[in-house]
Design an enzyme around this catalytic site. Structure first.
Site, short mmCIF file in Angstrom:
data_model
loop_
_atom_site.label_atom_id
_atom_site.label_comp_id
_atom_site.label_asym_id
_atom_site.label_seq_id
_atom_site.Cartn_x
_atom_site.Cartn_y
_atom_site.Cartn_z
N GLY A 1 81.39 63.40 -116.01
CA GLY A 1 80.72 63.01 -117.15
C GLY A 1 81.93 63.14 -118.32
O GLY A 1 81.65 62.75 -119.40
N THR B 1 88.74 32.16 -129.21
CA THR B 1 87.68 31.98 -128.30
C THR B 1 88.49 31.61 -126.99
O THR B 1 89.13 30.68 -126.98
CB THR B 1 86.86 30.88 -128.55
OG1 THR B 1 86.35 31.03 -129.93
CG2 THR B 1 85.70 30.67 -127.51
N ASN C 1 79.99 23.41 -125.74
CA ASN C 1 79.73 22.35 -125.19
C ASN C 1 78.44 21.99 -124.74
O ASN C 1 78.12 20.97 -124.17
CB ASN C 1 80.75 21.62 -124.25
CG ASN C 1 80.78 21.98 -122.87
OD1 ASN C 1 80.03 23.10 -122.60
ND2 ASN C 1 81.40 21.47 -122.00
N TYR D 1 69.72 29.28 -125.16
CA TYR D 1 70.76 30.06 -124.71
C TYR D 1 72.16 29.39 -125.37
O TYR D 1 72.98 30.13 -125.96
CB TYR D 1 70.94 29.83 -123.17
CG TYR D 1 71.93 30.94 -122.77
CD1 TYR D 1 72.01 32.00 -122.51
CD2 TYR D 1 73.32 29.96 -122.30
CE1 TYR D 1 73.17 32.77 -121.94
CE2 TYR D 1 74.30 30.80 -121.79
CZ TYR D 1 74.21 32.14 -121.72
OH TYR D 1 75.41 33.00 -120.97
N ILE E 1 80.24 32.40 -113.52
CA ILE E 1 80.68 33.34 -113.14
C ILE E 1 79.97 33.78 -111.62
O ILE E 1 78.85 33.54 -111.70
CB ILE E 1 80.41 34.63 -113.96
CG1 ILE E 1 81.24 34.37 -115.26
CG2 ILE E 1 81.40 36.03 -113.49
CD1 ILE E 1 80.70 35.22 -116.37
N1 LIG Z 1 76.90 34.63 -115.08
C1 LIG Z 1 77.39 33.54 -115.78
O1 LIG Z 1 77.81 32.40 -115.20
C2 LIG Z 1 77.89 33.49 -117.31
C3 LIG Z 1 78.54 32.54 -117.55
C4 LIG Z 1 78.93 32.32 -118.92
C5 LIG Z 1 78.55 33.61 -119.94
N2 LIG Z 1 77.76 34.67 -119.40
C6 LIG Z 1 77.51 35.65 -120.17
O2 LIG Z 1 78.33 37.02 -119.75
C7 LIG Z 1 77.59 38.15 -119.87
C8 LIG Z 1 77.23 38.78 -118.84
O3 LIG Z 1 76.66 37.97 -117.60
P1 LIG Z 1 76.28 38.52 -116.14
O4 LIG Z 1 76.47 37.55 -115.13
O5 LIG Z 1 77.18 39.96 -115.84
O6 LIG Z 1 74.60 38.93 -116.50
P2 LIG Z 1 73.80 39.86 -115.84
O7 LIG Z 1 72.37 39.41 -115.72
O8 LIG Z 1 74.30 40.05 -114.31
O9 LIG Z 1 73.89 41.54 -116.31
C9 LIG Z 1 73.56 41.42 -117.58
C10 LIG Z 1 73.38 43.08 -117.88
O10 LIG Z 1 72.86 43.06 -119.27
C11 LIG Z 1 71.59 43.81 -119.42
N3 LIG Z 1 70.80 43.44 -120.40
C12 LIG Z 1 70.19 42.34 -120.64
N4 LIG Z 1 69.51 42.37 -121.68
C13 LIG Z 1 69.68 43.43 -122.43
C14 LIG Z 1 69.27 44.05 -123.59
N5 LIG Z 1 68.24 43.75 -124.37
N6 LIG Z 1 69.82 45.14 -123.96
C15 LIG Z 1 71.02 45.89 -123.22
N7 LIG Z 1 71.16 45.33 -121.97
C16 LIG Z 1 70.60 44.37 -121.83
C17 LIG Z 1 71.11 43.75 -117.81
O11 LIG Z 1 70.44 44.82 -117.75
C18 LIG Z 1 72.28 43.66 -117.14
O12 LIG Z 1 72.76 45.05 -116.67
C19 LIG Z 1 76.18 37.71 -120.75
O13 LIG Z 1 76.25 37.53 -121.88
C20 LIG Z 1 76.15 36.20 -120.20
O14 LIG Z 1 75.29 35.40 -121.10
C21 LIG Z 1 77.50 34.58 -118.02
#
Ligand SMILES: NC(=O)c1ccc[n+]([C@@H]2O[C@H](COP(=O)([O-])OP(=O)(O)OC[C@H]3O[C@@H](n4cnc5c(N)ncnc54)[C@H](O)[C@@H]3O)[C@@H](O)[C@H]2O)c1
Length: 259
Positions: A65, A249, A158, A167, A200
């Site tokens: 920790g 960005t 986009n 979203y 991703i």
């Molecule tokens: N996966 C994709 O293809 C993709 C593409 C573009 C952008 N993103 C963005 O990337 C980021 C991560 O994506 P990911 O694929 O790892 O998502 P994921 O769903 O695998 O993980 C998201 C995490 O956020 C936590 N979470 C959700 N709501 C929450 C809240 N209110 N407070 C605190 N924690 C919360 C969840 O418990 C989880 O651990 C996100 O912002 C997502 O919108 C993802």
């Protein structure tokens, strides 16, 4: 086409002496970012509203920790951000880096999206970025150093490939907030930037085989981004050496959107 293997968290950027808060760090991108910063020698607070998941990641980084802690943080709550800031500052003196990564996508058909669902998505993906930047800008300004990185989306640039309107709009707002706070803090030692990922690999579990194939066909490089790739980009911008990224960005979309 050669498909690269999963990239390890190799700590290419030094975070020695730095402390970081990662939201949504219990899995996916947030977990990879936490591992990357920790591998670079940083101390990391892994936060998530799923505390068990955050604890599992923090324990795997450092069971003692000392250099990793878990924090329950729902990004909809200003109080949760304030108490996370205080907990990290009490333990490690200050917060140098904040990665606003937690996000949520819902694929509700457009005509079925309720006002409540719209507000929920905006609160999680956009208002969270405002609250975090509002709180940590003061803290970081007082320290004369800070790095805030907001994980947004190609959908906010986009409209994305399969994104819903709430979203996409919330992620566009998160990009604009990154620019706003970058200017607001310019010259204080604190930078704010956005990463705009396309698909991703963490999303694969939520898609059918058919949808995965469709996305792969659509992305010019022919694959999803690996979490290690986005973690490396976040690390660059979040590192001491990333100081000239201001309100940027970073497009990470495999060629889907070029500007
Ligand atoms: N996966 C994709 O293809 C993709 C593409 C573009 C952008 N993103 C963005 O990337 C980021 C991560 O994506 P990911 O694929 O790892 O998502 P994921 O769903 O695998 O993980 C998201 C995490 O956020 C936590 N979470 C959700 N709501 C929450 C809240 N209110 N407070 C605190 N924690 C919360 C969840 O418990 C989880 O651990 C996100 O912002 C997502 O919108 C993802």
């Amino acid at each position: 086409m050669t498909v690269p293997t999963q990239l390890p968290s190799n700590g290419s950027f030094s975070f020695s002496g730095r402390t970081a808060l990662v939201t949504g760090g219990g899995r996916g991108v947030g977990e990879a970012v936490a591992r990357e910063i920790h591998a670079g020698g940083g101390r990391v607070a892994v936060s998530d509203f799923d505390l068990d998941a955050a604890e599992a990641v923090a324990r795997s980084l450092d069971p003692s920790g000392e250099t990793a802690m878990a924090i329950a943080l729902d990004v909809r709550s200003k109080d949760d951000f304030l108490s996370a800031r205080d907990r990290i500052a009490n333990a490690w003196a200050r917060v140098d880096i904040v990665v606003n990564n937690a996000g949520l996508a819902r694929r509700t058909p457009t005509q079925d999206i309720s006002p409540e669902e719209f507000d929920e998505i905006v609160a999680i993906n956009m208002r969270s970025v405002f609250l975090s930047c509002q709180i940590f800008s003061e803290h970081m300004k007082a320290n004369g150093y800070g790095r805030i990185v907001n994980v947004t989306s190609l959908a906010g640039q986009n409209g994305g490939t399969v994104a819903s309107p709430h979203y996409a709009a919330s992620k566009a707002g998160a990009i604009m907030l990154s620019k706003y706070f970058a200017r607001y803090l310019a010259g204080t030692g604190v930078t704010v930037n956005a990463i705009a990922p396309g698909p991703i690999d963490t999303a694969k579990g939520r898609l059918s085989e058919e949808q995965i194939a469709r996305v792969e066909a659509e992305v010019p490089v022919g694959r999803f981004m690996e979490v290690g790739e986005i973690a490396a980009a976040v690390a660059l911008v979040a590192s001491d050496r990333g100081g000239f990224f201001v309100g940027a960005t970073l497009d990470m979309n495999g060629g889907l959107y070029l500007r």
